[in-house]
Design a protein around this motif. Structure first.
Motif, PDB file in Angstrom:
ATOM      1  N   SER A 298     118.629  43.076  22.077  1.00 15.27           N
ATOM      2  CA  SER A 298     117.819  42.351  21.092  1.00 15.27           C
ATOM      3  C   SER A 298     118.300  40.911  20.922  1.00 15.27           C
ATOM      4  O   SER A 298     117.522  40.040  20.531  1.00 15.27           O
ATOM      5  N   GLY A 302     114.896  39.640  21.779  1.00 19.65           N
ATOM      6  CA  GLY A 302     114.302  39.623  20.449  1.00 19.65           C
ATOM      7  C   GLY A 302     114.405  40.960  19.745  1.00 19.65           C
ATOM      8  O   GLY A 302     114.591  42.004  20.384  1.00 19.65           O
ATOM      9  N   ARG A 303     114.257  40.912  18.413  1.00 17.55           N
ATOM     10  CA  ARG A 303     114.367  42.136  17.612  1.00 17.55           C
ATOM     11  C   ARG A 303     113.111  43.009  17.710  1.00 17.55           C
ATOM     12  O   ARG A 303     113.185  44.233  17.792  1.00 17.55           O
ATOM     13  N   ARG A 304     111.947  42.349  17.702  1.00 23.28           N
ATOM     14  CA  ARG A 304     110.689  43.095  17.625  1.00 23.28           C
ATOM     15  C   ARG A 304     110.474  44.053  18.797  1.00 23.28           C
ATOM     16  O   ARG A 304     110.151  45.234  18.582  1.00 23.28           O
ATOM     17  N   PRO A 305     110.604  43.611  20.050  1.00 19.01           N
ATOM     18  CA  PRO A 305     110.329  44.548  21.154  1.00 19.01           C
ATOM     19  C   PRO A 305     111.270  45.747  21.176  1.00 19.01           C
ATOM     20  O   PRO A 305     110.834  46.870  21.472  1.00 19.01           O
ATOM     21  N   PHE A 355     117.423  42.753  12.261  1.00 16.21           N
ATOM     22  CA  PHE A 355     115.989  42.505  12.103  1.00 16.21           C
ATOM     23  C   PHE A 355     115.619  42.309  10.639  1.00 16.21           C
ATOM     24  O   PHE A 355     114.940  41.336  10.274  1.00 16.21           O
ATOM     25  N   ALA A 416     106.856  45.816  12.405  1.00 19.89           N
ATOM     26  CA  ALA A 416     107.399  45.031  13.514  1.00 19.89           C
ATOM     27  C   ALA A 416     106.354  44.083  14.099  1.00 19.89           C
ATOM     28  O   ALA A 416     106.662  42.935  14.439  1.00 19.89           O
ATOM     29  N   ARG A 420     108.124  38.058  11.938  1.00 21.40           N
ATOM     30  CA  ARG A 420     108.499  36.922  12.768  1.00 21.40           C
ATOM     31  C   ARG A 420     109.657  37.316  13.673  1.00 21.40           C
ATOM     32  O   ARG A 420     110.447  38.191  13.328  1.00 21.40           O
ATOM     33  N   GLU A 421     109.770  36.658  14.805  1.00 19.71           N
ATOM     34  CA  GLU A 421     110.940  36.846  15.670  1.00 19.71           C
ATOM     35  C   GLU A 421     112.012  35.859  15.233  1.00 19.71           C
ATOM     36  O   GLU A 421     111.755  34.667  15.117  1.00 19.71           O
ATOM     37  N   THR A 422     113.219  36.347  14.976  1.00 26.00           N
ATOM     38  CA  THR A 422     114.257  35.506  14.364  1.00 26.00           C
ATOM     39  C   THR A 422     115.559  35.460  15.149  1.00 26.00           C
ATOM     40  O   THR A 422     116.531  34.871  14.685  1.00 26.00           O
ATOM     41  N   HIS A 423     115.621  36.056  16.330  1.00 17.44           N
ATOM     42  CA  HIS A 423     116.912  36.178  17.003  1.00 17.44           C
ATOM     43  C   HIS A 423     117.484  34.841  17.457  1.00 17.44           C
ATOM     44  O   HIS A 423     118.683  34.732  17.712  1.00 17.44           O
ATOM     45  N   LYS A 424     116.640  33.786  17.535  1.00 15.72           N
ATOM     46  CA  LYS A 424     117.123  32.469  17.940  1.00 15.72           C
ATOM     47  C   LYS A 424     117.207  31.480  16.775  1.00 15.72           C
ATOM     48  O   LYS A 424     117.535  30.311  16.978  1.00 15.72           O
TER      49      LYS A 424
END
Length: 446
Positions: A298, A302-305, A355, A416, A420-424
């Motif tokens: 992740s 990313g967290r979502r997938p 997440f 999910a 929003r995607e937040t990993h970056k």
């Protein structure tokens, strides 16, 4: 400018404290689940009606989940006011004390209906403790972690939870093997009494941990929020709803751990207690390795997938696992149990700490995670009771329970897909996209 060695080591120290503390705390929490499925129907409830006794026992398992949202309001408030560390220490002591007291309770044969009442009161205390445990540990590890490895470091809280569940299962294996009279008289009490050691060890570990830099900066620059709940509901209400929906995925864990155990060891299927406890033990052992691997993935994609893989996959594999139990085929049950809980469910389980935590700013992170997760977990706790009812009077309608579990995986999928995607996103910028503005002066105090 060189970074102090102590600061460099803090992410590992925080992750280790989260792992060990969560393992010790959730050892307490999960031994109750095993006892509720295997022992409490005979000790605290009317044995003349086994089906009703089992249903009532599983309901007491859910009581702690009902108490958790209330506990989350208090734990979240004080965690965002006084810091993560103090809440982590308090929750561990409360869990150890309440679990030890369960081991001291009189049985129904000794005090009648007072016995289940006292059991419920102790279970409520366990729920209040658990309400602040994961949120404080997750906030601690996330705020100490390097920005590009938040998924990996926060996953230690959940791998610790699985470690606690594994420890609880291993402790119950020799207990479950005792002769029936010894098991019901004193054997079941031993795992609960061991919580004294749990509390002592956890206290020593956590009291030496530093408060997070993010919280200290927040307190020093803007002050802490006077009413975290008010700020949370005003600025992060949509994310709170997402966390609630996402947290319902824990229903997979409770149905796997409690209802499936009770079903497999019932007269209808006839598997032994020890053999089914080994299914849980080996699945949790695999999860210990799978959780950090999914979390590391992740950090890259990313967290979502990764969360979606866990949520959708669990809906499918739980159906296969319950079907395997219904056949009475133990090797197949063992294999699918490991795949379902050890591998697939671990995808969602390993990524949700980062997440969910990344949805909120430092000001209200602990409140947001505590309140959101505990409301969702309350649904998961009582999913066991509903599953027992859905399974019918004889408790054999496993396909309806499988469909029910799949339906409970839908809210996490929706959460999910809309998140929003937040990993970056940089740690200091987390949560700011919700409102696009800084903290309002009237909401903070020095």
């Amino acid at each position: 400018m060189s970074v102090p060695a102590e600061a460099v080591g803090q992410p590992k120290k925080a992750a280790t404290a989260a792992w060990i503390g969560s393992a010790l705390e959730y050892y307490d929490f999960f031994i109750y689940g095993s006892a509720a499925a295997l022992i409490f129907p005979k000790v605290f409830f009317d044995e003349s009606d086994p089906a009703t006794a089992t249903l009532l026992s599983l309901a007491t398992f859910g009581v702690a989940y009902a108490a958790r949202p209330v506990g989350a309001l208090f734990m979240g408030h004080f965690g965002d006011r006084v810091g993560r560390k103090k809440i982590m220490v308090f929750t561990l002591i409360l869990m150890g004390l309440s679990t030890f007291l369960i081991g001291c309770l009189p049985t129904r044969h000794q005090v009648g209906t007072l016995a289940p009442v006292l059991l419920v009161l102790c279970r409520v205390l366990q729920g209040i403790s658990a309400a602040g445990e994961q949120a404080s540990a997750n906030s601690m590890s996330l705020e100490h972690a390097p920005p590009h490895r938040r998924g990996f470091f926060t996953s230690f809280t959940l791998s610790g939870t699985q470690g606690g569940q594994l420890l609880a299962t291993l402790v119950f294996l020799p207990v479950a093997a005792l002769p029936e009279d010894q098991l019901l008289s004193w054997g079941w009490r031993v795992p609960f009494w061991l919580s004294v050691a749990v509390a002592v060890v956890g206290f020593v570990i956590r009291r030496k941990l530093d408060e997070t830099p993010a919280f200290e900066r927040q307190a020093a620059s803007e002050g802490v929020v006077k009413l975290p709940l008010a700020v949370l509901l005003r600025e992060h209400w949509a994310d709170v709803l997402r966390v609630i929906g996402g947290a319902v995925i824990a229903s997979v864990s409770t149905i796997f751990t409690v209802w499936a155990l009770a079903y497999a060891t019932s007269d209808a299927v006839g598997m032994s207690r020890s053999s089914m406890l080994w299914v849980g033990a080996l699945a949790n052992l695999v999860a210990l390795a799978a959780i950090p691997l999914w979390a590391t993935l992740s950090d890259r994609v990313g967290r979502r997938p990764v969360f979606l893989i866990g949520a959708v996959g669990s809906a499918v594999t739980m159906f296969l696992y319950l079907w395997a139990i219904s056949t009475g085929n133990y090797p197949l049950t063992l294999l699918l149990g490991i795949v379902t809980f050890g591998v697939v469910y671990s995808a969602a389980n390993g990524v949700w700490p980062s997440f969910y935590g990344e949805m909120f700013s430092t000001r209200v992170r602990l409140s947001g995670m505590a309140i959101g997760t505990q409301i969702g977990f309350a649904v998961a706790g009582f999913a066991v009771t509903f599953a027992a009812q859905i399974a019918g009077p004889d408790g054999t309608d496993w396909s309806s329970v499988a469909l029910f579990t799949a339906a409970l995986c839908v809210p996490p999928v929706i959460a999910a897909l809309t998140a929003r995607e937040t990993h970056k996103v940089a740690t200091e910028d987390l949560g700011t996209r919700t409102t696009g503005e800084a903290a309002r002066p009237e909401t903070v105090t020095a």
